[in-house]
Design an enzyme around this catalytic site. Sequence first.
Site, short mmCIF file in Angstrom:
data_model
loop_
_atom_site.label_atom_id
_atom_site.label_comp_id
_atom_site.label_asym_id
_atom_site.label_seq_id
_atom_site.Cartn_x
_atom_site.Cartn_y
_atom_site.Cartn_z
N TYR A 201 -8.15 -17.84 43.40
CA TYR A 201 -8.70 -16.55 43.84
C TYR A 201 -10.00 -16.35 43.06
O TYR A 201 -10.00 -16.37 41.83
CB TYR A 201 -7.73 -15.41 43.54
CG TYR A 201 -6.46 -15.45 44.38
CD1 TYR A 201 -5.39 -16.26 44.02
CD2 TYR A 201 -6.35 -14.69 45.54
CE1 TYR A 201 -4.23 -16.29 44.80
CE2 TYR A 201 -5.19 -14.71 46.32
CZ TYR A 201 -4.14 -15.52 45.95
OH TYR A 201 -3.00 -15.54 46.71
N PRO A 293 -4.71 -9.18 53.10
CA PRO A 293 -4.04 -10.45 52.83
C PRO A 293 -4.06 -10.91 51.37
O PRO A 293 -3.36 -11.87 51.04
CB PRO A 293 -4.80 -11.44 53.71
CG PRO A 293 -6.14 -10.82 53.93
CD PRO A 293 -5.93 -9.35 53.91
N LYS A 297 1.30 -10.82 51.03
CA LYS A 297 2.57 -10.10 51.08
C LYS A 297 3.07 -9.83 52.51
O LYS A 297 4.23 -9.43 52.70
CB LYS A 297 2.45 -8.75 50.34
CG LYS A 297 2.31 -8.89 48.86
CD LYS A 297 3.61 -9.37 48.23
CE LYS A 297 3.44 -9.81 46.81
NZ LYS A 297 4.17 -10.99 46.43
N TYR A 385 3.27 -10.98 42.11
CA TYR A 385 2.87 -12.09 42.98
C TYR A 385 4.09 -12.86 43.49
O TYR A 385 4.18 -13.18 44.68
CB TYR A 385 1.93 -13.04 42.22
CG TYR A 385 1.21 -14.03 43.13
CD1 TYR A 385 0.03 -13.67 43.77
CD2 TYR A 385 1.72 -15.29 43.35
CE1 TYR A 385 -0.63 -14.57 44.59
CE2 TYR A 385 1.07 -16.19 44.17
CZ TYR A 385 -0.11 -15.82 44.80
OH TYR A 385 -0.76 -16.71 45.63
C1 PHB Z 1 -3.46 -18.39 53.11
O1 PHB Z 1 -3.81 -18.13 54.25
O2 PHB Z 1 -3.15 -19.54 52.77
C2 PHB Z 1 -3.40 -17.32 52.08
C3 PHB Z 1 -3.86 -16.06 52.36
C4 PHB Z 1 -3.80 -15.09 51.37
C5 PHB Z 1 -3.30 -15.39 50.13
C6 PHB Z 1 -2.83 -16.66 49.87
C7 PHB Z 1 -2.88 -17.62 50.83
O3 PHB Z 1 -3.27 -14.46 49.15
#
Ligand code: PHB
Length: 398
Positions: A201, A293, A297, A385
């Site tokens: 991130y 996103p 979650k 998380y």
């Molecule tokens: C993903 O699409 O792989 C994805 C999206 C949001 C997240 C983690 C993974 O926080």
Amino acid sequence: MRTQVVIVGAGPSGLLLGQLLHKAGVEAIILERQSADYVLSRIRAGVLEQVTTDLLDEAGVGERMHREGLTHSGFEILNQGKRHRIDLKTLTGGQSVMVYGQTEVTRDLMQARSAANLPTVYGAQNVTLADFDSSKPRVTYEKDDQTHVIDCDFIAGCDGFHGVCRASVPRQAITEYEKVYPFGWLGLLSDTPPVCEELIYVNSSRGFALCSQRSRNRSRYYLQVPLTDRVEQWSDEAFWNELRLRLDDEGRAKLVTGPSIEKSIAPLRSFVTEPLRFGRLFLAGDAGHIVPPTGAKGLNLAATDVKYLSQALIEFYNDKTDAGINDYSQRCLRRIWRGERFSWWFTQLMHTFSDDGPIAAKFQQAELDYLLNSESGLRTMAENYVGLPLNFGEPTKG
Ligand code: PHB
Ligand code: APR
């Protein structure tokens, strides 16, 4: 036609509910507006909490997930060029998450449903709900120029944010809470090895980025973009160039680029409907709530709604009690608001909010400085998380 439960929507929520009800001997018909191929073409997040993987196991559809999914015991935060690893396992006493695409979850559920010969109507048009405030709800739909009527005991609204179920509830019976964020996520899927074994991130002065993955050979990347951007403006090359600029030297060195196999822009929204039950109509998953996103979650909250809803319906039929039905809304909402809070907070922490002026960026950096250097800060992030336990905050028995 008659059945016990009509499920509107064959996304992950509707399919999972259908599977759990079937296992317990409760009859259901699923009505889906789109085709199965269309449903499988939607790309969504792919990080599953243990609550969700347990539920998929309980539904009997976890086999491929355990074989092909990737267990992640940590993730990285790249803040203004400096990396920090969030060691989920150490910080949470042994927990991890499963990286397995939502499309694959949906595919596994679809296959289980067709293997068990359970009724799903794809291409069901003009689904209309009636009498869900009585004990005899009715659902009508059109297919191949014919109108079909289904009498049922319950309707499960698993038809997503734009569905008909929430829209069928009288306005005075419902309260909606909403926040729309001033940017979107541009996502790109490519058959290239991920830049890192774990997710990254990224908080950079050019905006947020996320390096995610679907497998060891398929990557999913995201860039924060202005809401006014159109996907056509973004060539693959422009995407990769911008991602490079938001990464660090190590990321730039390891990034493998390639042609996109999907590219799209999604808006970010926090949204909750209260309540989630209206007589014999229940809302579950995106029909009742949306999270931005960041933190992935969405599917995990949908899965818990479905868990509570399936339990409530199964108890109604097997134990002749409506306690679970009466509790459904408040049981779900408590968990939903915790997930909403975390998703909103993680979004605020990681994105550039240019309209809020330079002080917003200073507060954000001060918060990251605290969190990333404090054991309790890191634990707060990690336990949210991986997902708080289902009984979080409830009085301990015994
Ligand atoms: C993903 O699409 O792989 C994805 C999206 C949001 C997240 C983690 C993974 O926080
Ligand atoms: N009639 C029949 N089906 C409908 C209707 C309608 N009027 N409106 C919508 N649908 C269908 C959609 O075509 C879709 O297949 O309902 C389904 C809803 O699926 P999703 O949007 O995937 O919602 P849900 O199953 O709750 O999944 C939640 O999806 O968006 C992500 O982050 C979210 O991961 C979470 C998950």
